[in-house]
Design an enzyme around this catalytic site. Structure first.
Site, PDB file in Angstrom:
ATOM      1  N   GLY A   1       4.574  67.330  22.589  1.00  0.00           N
ATOM      2  CA  GLY A   1       3.187  67.754  22.644  1.00  0.00           C
ATOM      3  C   GLY A   1       3.100  69.273  22.677  1.00  0.00           C
ATOM      4  O   GLY A   1       4.060  69.959  23.028  1.00  0.00           O
ATOM      5  N   CYS A   2       1.948  69.808  22.330  1.00  0.00           N
ATOM      6  CA  CYS A   2       1.801  71.263  22.251  1.00  0.00           C
ATOM      7  C   CYS A   2       1.934  71.924  23.622  1.00  0.00           C
ATOM      8  O   CYS A   2       2.762  72.825  23.814  1.00  0.00           O
ATOM      9  CB  CYS A   2       0.494  71.635  21.578  1.00  0.00           C
ATOM     10  SG  CYS A   2      -0.988  70.893  22.294  1.00  0.00           S
ATOM     11  N   HIS A   3       1.128  71.492  24.605  1.00  0.00           N
ATOM     12  CA  HIS A   3       1.242  72.065  25.944  1.00  0.00           C
ATOM     13  C   HIS A   3       2.649  71.861  26.498  1.00  0.00           C
ATOM     14  O   HIS A   3       3.240  72.758  27.105  1.00  0.00           O
ATOM     15  CB  HIS A   3       0.239  71.414  26.898  1.00  0.00           C
ATOM     16  CG  HIS A   3      -1.189  71.653  26.565  1.00  0.00           C
ATOM     17  ND1 HIS A   3      -1.800  72.876  26.718  1.00  0.00           N
ATOM     18  CD2 HIS A   3      -2.158  70.809  26.116  1.00  0.00           C
ATOM     19  CE1 HIS A   3      -3.077  72.783  26.369  1.00  0.00           C
ATOM     20  NE2 HIS A   3      -3.315  71.544  26.000  1.00  0.00           N
TER      21      HIS A   3
END
Length: 308
Positions: free
Chosen positions: A113-115
């Site tokens: 995921g990005c975060h």
């Protein structure tokens, strides 16, 4: 020539992957007509004809897509949350120790995921070096552009009438159940997920993830942490930056349009800030997916990607 299929090519992640692959002479992109884009039979055929398929779909649709694959040699790179901590799937973060080799030999790769990417890049090396204990209690602040919310959020920020409250940063996932939390803990070897504060701001792309540290969390000094990062990030798309200070500021949009990441350390032993900066659609999504594909195909992992 390697056949590639993007299942969910109309979304923001799929569109960026398609854009990055457009100039590749070593790949043949399988494209479904618009009327067959959601047809299970057509999708199953494409998924099994392709050597590598990217799933750019919601979680349930990604699970369904995997069930359509019958060719044991077909490689699936899933950009959804569905398989990031699932048994039998390889977590697609090549810069982690030993992970590059696992990805290269895997047929099922879960894109981070990005975060989570920003958090893992900062924390995992310190846990592996013994500077953070597995039972440490951390917090994380993450600022992202609105493209991370997909087409619906993009439309709400770029429409003719933008709500007044959208013109300032907005914190979300206040219930501490954000879907990235399980992988953030698992990929770092932590017993506890961090207290997480994600914020979406009124700019298109770019991400800045911050993990604060005090002597309550680590006995390490800023220089010790810097040395770990220098030694750890010697290859791949992540690099350590000594002092990327922009006249006293640090922009979350500095890496927009790129596929690499920068990690840095600020502050003093009493109050440190670990910071990673990247594009939420780049190293936080599409760029990472292509990097994983390159590894599976035995190509240069940065082939077709944009770096500073």
């Amino acid at each position: 020539m390697t056949r590639v299929f993007i299942d969910g090519s109309a979304g923001t992640t799929g569109l960026r992957i398609r854009e990055r692959l457009a100039g590749r002479k070593d790949l043949e992109l399988i494209a479904l007509p618009e009327e067959l884009r959601k047809d299970p039979s057509a999708r199953a055929d494409a998924l099994n004809r392709a050597a590598v398929s990217f799933l750019c779909l919601p979680d349930d649709a990604a699970r369904e897509a995997v069930s359509l694959v019958t060719d044991p040699s077909a490689v699936i790179i899933d950009t959804s949350t569905a398989h990031r901590t699932a048994e039998g799937w390889t977590y697609g973060f090549p810069e982690l120790k030993g992970q590059r080799e696992k990805i290269a030999s895997s047929r099922r790769v879960a894109n981070p995921g990005c975060h989570a990417s920003g958090f893992v890049a900062l924390v995992a090396p310190l846990v592996q070096a013994g500077l953070l204990k597995a039972d440490v209690r951390l917090s994380c602040f993450s600022l992202t552009g609105y493209s991370g919310g997909g087409k619906k959020m993009i439309a709400s920020y770029e429409g003719e009438t933008v709500p007044e409250l959208f013109k300032a940063p907005r914190q979300y996932a206040l219930g501490q159940t954000h879907k990235h939390l399980p992988e953030m803990a698992a990929a770092c070897g932590l017993l506890h997920a961090p207290v997480f504060c994600p914020v979406v701001a009124p700019y298109y792309a770019g991400m800045e993830v911050t993990v604060p540290l005090t002597p309550a969390e680590t006995a390490a000094s800023p220089d010790q942490i810097r040395e770990v990062y220098r030694a750890y990030y010697t290859s791949g798309l992540i690099r350590f930056a000594e002092s990327p200070d922009e006249e006293g500021f640090l922009s979350a949009g500095a890496f927009a349009g790129r596929d690499d990441m920068e990690v840095s350390v600020f502050g003093a032993p009493e109050r440190m800030l670990l910071v990673s900066r990247f594009d939420n659609l780049g190293k936080g999504a599409s760029g990472a997916a292509i990097q994983n594909m390159n590894l599976v195909l035995g190509a240069d992992e940065a082939l077709g990607l944009v770096r500073g």
